[in-house]
Design a protein around this motif. Sequence first.
Motif, mmCIF file in Angstrom:
data_model
loop_
_atom_site.group_PDB
_atom_site.id
_atom_site.type_symbol
_atom_site.label_atom_id
_atom_site.label_comp_id
_atom_site.label_asym_id
_atom_site.label_seq_id
_atom_site.Cartn_x
_atom_site.Cartn_y
_atom_site.Cartn_z
ATOM 1 N N MET A 1 0.840 -1.270 0.050
ATOM 2 C CA MET A 1 -0.046 0.271 0.029
ATOM 3 C C MET A 1 0.605 1.296 0.071
ATOM 4 S SD MET A 1 -2.994 0.599 2.727
ATOM 5 C CE MET A 1 -3.799 0.417 1.835
ATOM 6 N N LYS A 2 0.659 2.280 -1.545
ATOM 7 C CA LYS A 2 1.398 3.583 -0.705
ATOM 8 C C LYS A 2 0.600 4.126 0.657
ATOM 9 C CE LYS A 2 3.562 2.843 -5.371
ATOM 10 N NZ LYS A 2 4.983 2.053 -5.199
ATOM 11 N N GLN A 3 2.302 5.343 0.262
ATOM 12 C CA GLN A 3 2.149 6.064 1.878
ATOM 13 C C GLN A 3 1.792 7.334 0.949
ATOM 14 O OE1 GLN A 3 3.332 3.773 5.629
ATOM 15 N NE2 GLN A 3 4.582 2.997 4.809
ATOM 16 N N GLY A 4 1.018 8.088 1.735
ATOM 17 C CA GLY A 4 1.111 9.504 1.887
ATOM 18 C C GLY A 4 0.992 10.218 2.647
ATOM 19 N N LEU A 5 1.244 11.371 2.301
ATOM 20 C CA LEU A 5 0.501 12.797 2.769
ATOM 21 C C LEU A 5 -0.286 14.205 2.284
ATOM 22 C CD1 LEU A 5 4.261 14.290 4.194
ATOM 23 C CD2 LEU A 5 2.570 12.476 5.709
ATOM 24 N N LEU A 6 -1.857 14.059 3.043
ATOM 25 C CA LEU A 6 -2.611 15.530 2.747
ATOM 26 C C LEU A 6 -1.966 16.655 3.337
ATOM 27 C CD1 LEU A 6 -4.602 16.492 0.756
ATOM 28 C CD2 LEU A 6 -6.288 15.183 2.294
ATOM 29 N N ILE A 7 -2.508 17.781 2.843
ATOM 30 C CA ILE A 7 -1.204 18.467 3.675
ATOM 31 C C ILE A 7 -2.008 20.045 2.945
ATOM 32 C CG2 ILE A 7 0.239 20.363 3.730
ATOM 33 C CD1 ILE A 7 2.974 17.916 2.767
ATOM 34 N N TYR A 8 -3.154 20.391 4.131
ATOM 35 C CA TYR A 8 -3.071 22.131 4.168
ATOM 36 C C TYR A 8 -2.783 22.682 5.322
ATOM 37 C CZ TYR A 8 -7.278 20.983 1.614
ATOM 38 O OH TYR A 8 -8.412 20.223 0.732
ATOM 39 N N LYS A 9 -2.709 24.367 4.758
ATOM 40 C CA LYS A 9 -2.412 24.822 5.702
ATOM 41 C C LYS A 9 -4.376 24.796 7.326
ATOM 42 C CE LYS A 9 -0.292 27.522 3.816
ATOM 43 N NZ LYS A 9 0.376 29.578 3.311
ATOM 44 N N ARG A 10 -3.956 25.627 8.203
ATOM 45 C CA ARG A 10 -4.492 25.341 9.256
ATOM 46 C C ARG A 10 -6.239 26.266 8.751
ATOM 47 N NH1 ARG A 10 -1.572 23.988 12.810
ATOM 48 N NH2 ARG A 10 -1.801 22.387 14.310
ATOM 49 N N GLU A 11 -6.285 27.322 8.253
ATOM 50 C CA GLU A 11 -6.727 27.971 7.815
ATOM 51 C C GLU A 11 -7.947 27.710 6.631
ATOM 52 O OE1 GLU A 11 -5.575 32.175 6.722
ATOM 53 O OE2 GLU A 11 -3.936 31.351 5.480
ATOM 54 N N ASP A 12 -7.327 27.158 5.931
ATOM 55 C CA ASP A 12 -8.380 26.164 4.619
ATOM 56 C C ASP A 12 -8.476 25.252 5.359
ATOM 57 O OD1 ASP A 12 -6.931 28.246 2.743
ATOM 58 O OD2 ASP A 12 -5.278 27.550 2.714
#
Length: 289
Positions: free
Chosen positions: A1-12
Amino acid sequence: MKQGLLIYKREDYRVNESYVAMLMEYGKKNQLYIQFVFYEDLQLGVDEDGLWMSHKGKRLEEVDFAINRSRESMLSKQLEFMGIRVFNSYEVTYLANHKGRTHQFISSLGIPSLKTSFFYPEFMKSEKVPFKYPFVIKAPEGHGGTEVFMVHTGDELQQILREYEHKEWILQEICSHVGEDVRVFVIGGKIIGAIRRYSQTDFRANYCLGGKIEWYDLREEQKKLVECILKHLPCDYVGIDFMIDGKGKFIFNELEDVVGSRSLYTLKRVDTAKLYIEHVAKSLGNKNV
């Protein structure tokens, strides 16, 4: 299984919680392990072993991909140098999140664009702007219709320059059809739909600012403009905005890296979260997609 990140800024994240949940859920269905992280909790650097990234002080290892919804191009470049597949790429994020760079790129392709001037208050005299009043002034790194103003007089311009102490601005002539544009949505380098946005109360047509929306069927010559951009700038998931001139022709306006799709869900036309994650999985070699 591929491992990844989902990245957001807090305000968004505050206005995108449901969309984040959808992306995470579709990730599970497509055999992707996605860890959600805030951009503010990441730290990047280099040492004797090379490039590194940590989350809340803990080094992140075995990351195969990252969905970067932070608008930060330096983060994208760091991840790409580390061998991590980034959606969207550094090039897209770098160009799309500065309106000046975007217009430079689009103009180099020969695509019609709004007449634009790059303005630097520190050494340029505001009384010598190249456009007649009224015109539009934009912060080059703004998004969602924020820090976009129509100025009618020199006094209005001076007030904006005093209130917002940006080192650079984008000045643009007003299009013949004020308060109307078309946003074209692209996933995996393919057009998935277009929305006409319009407002009778604001020169900005953004849906998040109260603009009205309707489905828009692109003509062949309009599709060719989009395809020209995608040929020179491969995009994973973006919105491409066009104004419409008096003859009904497209004039490029903006490229949205972290594009919102509330309008598509409102019209119940396209599930962008599903299509985006399927594109991510396919790009990573998931044969089940």
